[in-house]
Design an enzyme around this catalytic site. Structure first.
Site, PDB file in Angstrom:
ATOM      1  N   HIS A  48     -17.868  -8.237  -4.745  1.00 58.30           N
ATOM      2  CA  HIS A  48     -17.105  -7.836  -3.373  1.00 58.30           C
ATOM      3  C   HIS A  48     -17.989  -8.064  -2.004  1.00 58.30           C
ATOM      4  CE1 HIS A  48     -13.782  -6.015  -1.531  1.00 58.30           C
ATOM      5  NE2 HIS A  48     -14.608  -5.305  -0.870  1.00 58.30           N
ATOM      6  N   GLY A 100     -10.978  -3.428  -0.649  1.00 57.10           N
ATOM      7  CA  GLY A 100      -9.717  -3.901  -0.605  1.00 57.10           C
ATOM      8  C   GLY A 100      -9.730  -5.630  -0.021  1.00 57.10           C
ATOM      9  N   LEU A 111      -9.425  -1.145  -8.701  1.00 58.40           N
ATOM     10  CA  LEU A 111      -9.833  -2.215  -8.009  1.00 58.40           C
ATOM     11  C   LEU A 111     -11.217  -1.767  -7.182  1.00 58.40           C
ATOM     12  CD1 LEU A 111      -9.372  -4.956  -6.804  1.00 58.40           C
ATOM     13  CD2 LEU A 111      -7.964  -4.139  -4.894  1.00 58.40           C
ATOM     14  N   ASP A 112     -12.360  -2.615  -7.142  1.00 53.50           N
ATOM     15  CA  ASP A 112     -13.448  -2.333  -6.438  1.00 53.50           C
ATOM     16  C   ASP A 112     -14.128  -1.042  -6.540  1.00 53.50           C
ATOM     17  OD1 ASP A 112     -12.824  -4.755  -5.269  1.00 53.50           O
ATOM     18  OD2 ASP A 112     -11.876  -4.028  -3.522  1.00 53.50           O
ATOM     19  N   ALA A 113     -13.788  -0.326  -7.664  1.00 52.60           N
ATOM     20  CA  ALA A 113     -14.421   0.775  -8.140  1.00 52.60           C
ATOM     21  C   ALA A 113     -15.248   0.934  -9.099  1.00 52.60           C
ATOM     22  CB  ALA A 113     -13.283   1.827  -8.133  1.00 52.60           C
TER      23      ALA A 113
END
Lengths: 286, 286, 286, 286
Positions: free
Chosen positions: A193, A202, A228-230
């Protein structure tokens, strides 16, 4: 000699190191590196990575794993993974249009810096086909049509299964994968990311970073989870920016960090250095 | 529970980890962190740090050391050190006029960040007396008169011996100590040099750095040996400078790096994390 | 010679540099450093910092400001600030119990590294009184009683006004200040937040960082605005942490970053290096 | 609009900024970024970089340079360089077998991150021919035979002259060039040395770094001068290593730093950000 490593997670209790090292000594294994971590000596979690050498030019057969399971792993209730350095993990790369993370991985791999067998590359755009084929690797173009994400994911999963893939790397694959897809490869999908998570999760994180006026931008490699992204962070890094840098400058400068952060994370996974503990990682001996 | 650690160096051969961990298990020790390094699996050197807990609120008596020597250390020909976290090492600081490294150490120590018993501070200048006494510590002013370095060193060695010091920290002590002095505390004198060694050894390194026009300046914490600025490096760090920085700016900005590099090195020594191997160090688990 | 600097913000248009530098030449000023930034050559914002020398040992009287206003500033519609290096800004520090950021500032100031006149320190806890008075500075204990935040803020504002303060530094002042307080010192209150903002805004950021499992922790110095932890960022930095670090380790290691980030930001403000542009800063020539 | 920049060095005296900015205003240039540095206000050196826009879609003809020379440069005795962003500098790369620095430059160039016209690549080894030609660039293999260095350099100089090269980049060219060669391109040959100079000048710096036991390794981009590894430093960076890293690991990890340091230095040269002052550089506005 044959190089091997053992990655172990279990509830902590006295005697684990003695049991593992005693087992290895008994079978003529010589420990060359050992790194151990305990979250809490009182009922915490125990993590260990052991690198060792076994006599003989070939990796021993399955008997070593069978013996280890019976003598050590089951009595201690271990999650464990035994791997031989000579047997590289099978890996696939998913990518969209941006090629920097993809090329960095292929470049390092072609020099022997990433101990993987790369099965191939899958993309929802055709642009990177030539670059991938230059490295002698198959390229599969699987477009994602409007409203047909499920079909595309099905096609990707089939290809990954056909390749027998053990690790999936999202090298700037710009589509959100469904939880069903992600759950098929738990702790085996690494995403890059382009921000210092949890900041700027995000879309368009460089734009977000510019708007917030931060003085450092970063990148985060993490295992993908259904949120998402976690997922658990494997590696992060940052570089300094200034008021002179517009959004396009942040994007350009960030590429360098994305490349190196992802390459480190992938390498550590391939070398069995990473244990996952809830939403966090233990990264050994880097 | 009582916290302990064992720092071991010996020639590598199979079975060392098993012997050490088996010994600890036998005496009800629970390993909480273990870090091991081998320079070469074939006749190389083996280094290991084991942190473990022993039952009971008090550290065990000397019997543990006696048993370990007989059962493990002598059979394997080990250099070894067993320490209990509850027993802090006795440390002295030598300093000249600049106070930044001295105050950083005292400040961290007063917050519990440096697990030492600081016996006192010795200086060849009287300026820092008040600052040291504010921390409730003795300050000894031992000037070095022209041609009387030997006498001054003699006085310092007497004071250090009277204190029973196990670690000497040169926190910007600006005199060169004689080989005779240095050899009295092998691998137990830590010096901070205000450059990224081996660049700019010797005097006035910031001036040298300015003259060479480097873009980063650094600091190096190392064990003192009889050869000036050439002992085993423990820790180094750098910060960015620019054409705008004159020599005075480099000095000021460098202080920050000197402070943090020295504090880290001293802490690691106090926590038994450092093994010396020829002119290099192994630093475990930081 | 007398050192001065001019910090300018206005709408960009051709001729600004020529007007300013022509003005200075006309009054015998010699430019020693100039840094300029334009957000967009087409109707963007123009920022400039000019350091210059004026003849004479004393700073010139107000006539220089009057002339500059009439000849340059008003025609170009500038926000501007003219300061003489010999006249240090008057500054106050607000702090709660943690003393590391406070002591770092006082320590640097006492060595001449922070060009300020420190008027005094205000705290909602009495603990740091002795430490502050050691530096020869007044310490005001203004407790914040349950439900009486407004009274406490009133008392603080009175004290700040009595001191004629131009800069307020929140060196780990652990109470949220009201918008009314903050608005009294627009772009003149610097806060240190112990995370890499915007990650981990709000309370206990090290706990948040631990829970998220990040691999770097950071600190952010920013101008306080009425929205908590959301003001313009002046400076940020990070350090690497690992799975071995618990929340207490993050707190301890983070202190070092907090100290240096805050000290840099305060210094830059005192040297008139910072221009604010919406929610972002331009930081010149560091 | 047409983007331009002016890089100026001269003896400091009052009025230089006013003269330059007044000139630009007179010819309808709009300054978009200006960075100035003076080594000493009293008889020191004055350095300035001005980025500006001129009306019209095409760069103005030579009249602007002629006017500037007469009106400003000659009266102030300036060394100066006026460049238009639309006209990229012509650059050649010299390389031996290692391809990482070469490929990094070509890769960034192919994405538009290096504003150069790359004329071609010269190598004393044939290995990188395919990789270079993939980018559509000519590759010249000029081997250096035993005792025939002069002939090889002659051939290289001819090729560089035929290309009209303005910048030569030594992207790990592993032969020492003669002073005669180097003097043909003063401050226009950029070399990457694989250490943090002045530490580990000369051959095999990673081996030297390993032997010294340093905790950071670095890379240095500098202008080549007739004295080996001693020219003005443009950029340096470092990364952390540990006792686990052997010489081969240092080489591998160092490549990443070499790549990014060289790419930054080359870019800054191409953007006219670097002024040379004796054996040091002023690097503007990065």
């Amino acid at each position: 000699m044959s190089q091997a490593r053992l990655l172990i997670t279990c509830t902590d209790r006295p005697g684990i190191v003695a049991a593992v090292s005693g087992f290895l000594t008994q079978y003529h294994g010589n420990i060359t590196a050992l790194d151990q971590h305990t979250t809490d000596p009182d009922r915490g979690l125990f993590f260990m990575r052991v690198a060792f050498e076994m006599p003989g030019t070939e990796p021993p057969g399955n008997w070593l794993q069978t013996e280890f399971r019976q003598e050590v792993a089951e009595p201690f209730g271990m999650d464990w993974h035994l791997a031989f350095a000579a047997r590289h993990k099978r890996m696939a790369i998913l990518v969209s249009k941006p090629d920097h993370a993809l090329l960095e991985l292929l470049w390092r791999w072609s020099r022997g810096e990433l101990p993987a067998r790369i099965a191939g590359v899958i993309s929802n755009h055709p642009e990177n086909q030539d670059a991938v084929e230059t490295f002698g690797l198959p390229f599969h173009y699987i477009p994602v049509k409007q409203g047909a994400q499920a079909e595309a994911e099905e096609a990707m999963l089939e290809q990954l299964a056909a390749w027998g893939v053990e690790l999936v790397v999202l090298a700037r694959y710009m589509r959100i994968l469904s939880p069903e897809f992600v759950d098929r490869y738990p702790s085996r999908i690494i995403n890059i990311h382009h921000s210092f998570l949890p900041a700027f999760a995000g879309s368009d994180p460089y734009r977000q970073a510019f708007d917030r006026g931060v003085k450092l931008i970063g990148a985060t490699a993490h295992y993908a989870t259904s949120e998402l992204d976690a997922g658990p962070v494997i590696e992060q890094d940052v570089i300094r920016v200034s008021h002179r840098d517009g959004v396009a400058d942040l994007r350009e400068r960030g590429r360098e960090v994305e490349r190196s952060v992802l390459a480190r994370a992938v390498r550590w996974h391939l070398e069995d250095r990473i244990a996952v503990w809830g939403n966090r990682t233990v990264v050994f001996g880097t």
